[in-house]
Write an enzyme that holds these catalytic residues in place. Sequence first.
Site, PDB file in Angstrom:
ATOM      1  N   SER A 146       0.872  -1.183   0.000  1.00 57.95           N
ATOM      2  CA  SER A 146       0.000   0.000   0.000  1.00 57.95           C
ATOM      3  C   SER A 146       0.900   1.221   0.000  1.00 57.95           C
ATOM      4  CB  SER A 146      -0.868   0.020   1.258  1.00 57.95           C
ATOM      5  OG  SER A 146      -1.596  -1.160   1.376  1.00 57.95           O
TER       6      SER A 146
ATOM      7  N   LYS B 259      -7.301   1.595  -2.444  1.00 61.66           N
ATOM      8  CA  LYS B 259      -6.834   1.188  -1.115  1.00 61.66           C
ATOM      9  C   LYS B 259      -6.937   2.354  -0.124  1.00 61.66           C
ATOM     10  CE  LYS B 259      -4.606  -1.094   2.149  1.00 61.66           C
ATOM     11  NZ  LYS B 259      -5.129  -2.218   2.885  1.00 61.66           N
TER      12      LYS B 259
ATOM     13  N   LYS C 224       0.675   5.469   8.122  1.00 63.55           N
ATOM     14  CA  LYS C 224       1.306   5.669   6.808  1.00 63.55           C
ATOM     15  C   LYS C 224       0.223   5.785   5.725  1.00 63.55           C
ATOM     16  CE  LYS C 224       2.009   1.993   4.706  1.00 63.55           C
ATOM     17  NZ  LYS C 224       1.353   1.104   3.752  1.00 63.55           N
TER      18      LYS C 224
HETATM   19  P1  NAD Z   1       5.819  -6.044   7.344  1.00 61.11           P
HETATM   20  O1  NAD Z   1       6.596  -4.903   7.858  1.00 61.11           O
HETATM   21  O2  NAD Z   1       5.414  -7.139   8.275  1.00 61.11           O
HETATM   22  O3  NAD Z   1       6.608  -6.733   6.108  1.00 61.11           O
HETATM   23  C1  NAD Z   1       7.382  -6.034   5.184  1.00 61.11           C
HETATM   24  C2  NAD Z   1       8.621  -6.858   4.855  1.00 61.11           C
HETATM   25  O4  NAD Z   1       9.403  -6.147   3.898  1.00 61.11           O
HETATM   26  C3  NAD Z   1       9.540  -7.095   6.067  1.00 61.11           C
HETATM   27  O5  NAD Z   1       9.743  -8.489   6.246  1.00 61.11           O
HETATM   28  C4  NAD Z   1      10.833  -6.361   5.711  1.00 61.11           C
HETATM   29  O6  NAD Z   1      11.991  -7.048   6.175  1.00 61.11           O
HETATM   30  C5  NAD Z   1      10.780  -6.365   4.190  1.00 61.11           C
HETATM   31  N1  NAD Z   1      11.555  -5.297   3.549  1.00 61.11           N
HETATM   32  C6  NAD Z   1      11.611  -3.974   3.872  1.00 61.11           C
HETATM   33  N2  NAD Z   1      12.359  -3.303   2.992  1.00 61.11           N
HETATM   34  C7  NAD Z   1      12.795  -4.203   2.087  1.00 61.11           C
HETATM   35  C8  NAD Z   1      13.588  -4.113   0.913  1.00 61.11           C
HETATM   36  N3  NAD Z   1      14.093  -2.939   0.496  1.00 61.11           N
HETATM   37  N4  NAD Z   1      13.824  -5.237   0.208  1.00 61.11           N
HETATM   38  C9  NAD Z   1      13.319  -6.433   0.611  1.00 61.11           C
HETATM   39  N5  NAD Z   1      12.574  -6.589   1.714  1.00 61.11           N
HETATM   40  C10 NAD Z   1      12.301  -5.484   2.445  1.00 61.11           C
HETATM   41  O7  NAD Z   1       4.522  -5.412   6.653  1.00 61.11           O
HETATM   42  P2  NAD Z   1       3.140  -6.148   6.283  1.00 61.11           P
HETATM   43  O8  NAD Z   1       2.198  -6.040   7.437  1.00 61.11           O
HETATM   44  O9  NAD Z   1       3.412  -7.469   5.659  1.00 61.11           O
HETATM   45  O10 NAD Z   1       2.571  -5.106   5.185  1.00 61.11           O
HETATM   46  C11 NAD Z   1       3.114  -5.040   3.863  1.00 61.11           C
HETATM   47  C12 NAD Z   1       2.259  -4.048   3.068  1.00 61.11           C
HETATM   48  O11 NAD Z   1       0.905  -4.517   3.033  1.00 61.11           O
HETATM   49  C13 NAD Z   1       2.223  -2.640   3.670  1.00 61.11           C
HETATM   50  O12 NAD Z   1       2.211  -1.687   2.649  1.00 61.11           O
HETATM   51  C14 NAD Z   1       0.905  -2.630   4.439  1.00 61.11           C
HETATM   52  O13 NAD Z   1       0.381  -1.331   4.583  1.00 61.11           O
HETATM   53  C15 NAD Z   1       0.040  -3.518   3.557  1.00 61.11           C
HETATM   54  N6  NAD Z   1      -1.062  -4.198   4.245  1.00 61.11           N
HETATM   55  C16 NAD Z   1      -0.877  -4.735   5.486  1.00 61.11           C
HETATM   56  C17 NAD Z   1      -1.952  -5.373   6.110  1.00 61.11           C
HETATM   57  C18 NAD Z   1      -1.811  -5.958   7.494  1.00 61.11           C
HETATM   58  O14 NAD Z   1      -2.843  -6.241   8.120  1.00 61.11           O
HETATM   59  N7  NAD Z   1      -0.593  -6.207   7.980  1.00 61.11           N
HETATM   60  C19 NAD Z   1      -3.198  -5.460   5.476  1.00 61.11           C
HETATM   61  C20 NAD Z   1      -3.335  -4.940   4.196  1.00 61.11           C
HETATM   62  C21 NAD Z   1      -2.255  -4.311   3.577  1.00 61.11           C
END
Ligand code: NAD
Length: 293
Positions: A94, A169, A237
Amino acid sequence: MKIGFIGLGIMGRAMARNVLQGGYSLTVYDKFASCDEIKALGAAVVSSSREVAAASDLVITMLPNTPHVKEAILGPDGVLAGAQPGLIIVDMSSIAPAASKELHAEAQKRGVAMLDAPVSGGEPKAIDGTLAIMVGGDAAVFERAKPVLEKMGSSVVHVGEIGAGNVTKLANQIIVALNIAAVSEAFVLATKAGVSPEAVFNAIKGGLAGSTVMNAKVPMILAGDFKPGGRLELHTKDLLNVLETSRELHVSLPLTATCMEIIQSLICDGMSGYDHCAIVRYYEKLAQVEVRK
Ligand code: NAD
């Protein structure tokens, strides 16, 4: 079709598992998190986004925010550095719609196609493969990516050109945040009035006030369970991206702006890593009451 997956956090690890178990070969990379679990299921683990791209026909990114996606796609060890022309990038993070458009323009210069395809549903639906996926980008590219997306979501909808997925979104995140805030106000009032919040939930969840948000979040609130799920820092965010976009478009969003301030005060109180249903804690503190079983 060979699939690459970058970002195996709360959401990505479950989504990648569903792609793998859906019969696709998978190459993965995460800059910080362990990939051991998905490796044990048969995925190849590499040490950069560039290597993911070199091994894949379609690369999915599931990263926190715009700077992380830019690094993973445009960086010296990024997807575009390893991409063959014809590669498809599907960014499921997102991020700001304007950033999706910028990344798409950069990808196009290298003959790489890109969709923005953020999701709704949180970790439970990521695990079940029943996410709602909202996709922006070229319709023909969408049709090629759709079978892969259907491994992760039960609703996969093409909503328009590149950036339209993230606009959708943002709309989703306004509704989720304000819905949690409305539920919080209602349940704090009822609890302070001496009525069991569990009874209130059972009485109203099937009526007009009922919602997916209420069904997901009230049981967590009643249990005092604020383990994420969707972290407050990620929701803030999203709301920042909402407010930035609303300023660009001269659209006034007073309720979202207020909700943003509520979340800021919770982050100041050390709750950035709590689930977004911790919005209730703001109202609980003001009313000196806890909405619990
Ligand atoms: P998270 O922080 O748990 O996972 C993100 C992952 O990206 C981490 O494991 C981190 O190590 C990795 N990362 C960061 N920078 C990186 C890079 N440059 N290269 C490779 N890996 C890298 O986040 P999440 O909860 O999985 O959310 C991911 C996305 O989905 C976000 O944009 C969030 O807003 C969206 N989202 C989350 C949810 C939720 O409930 N958690 C629901 C819908 C959407």
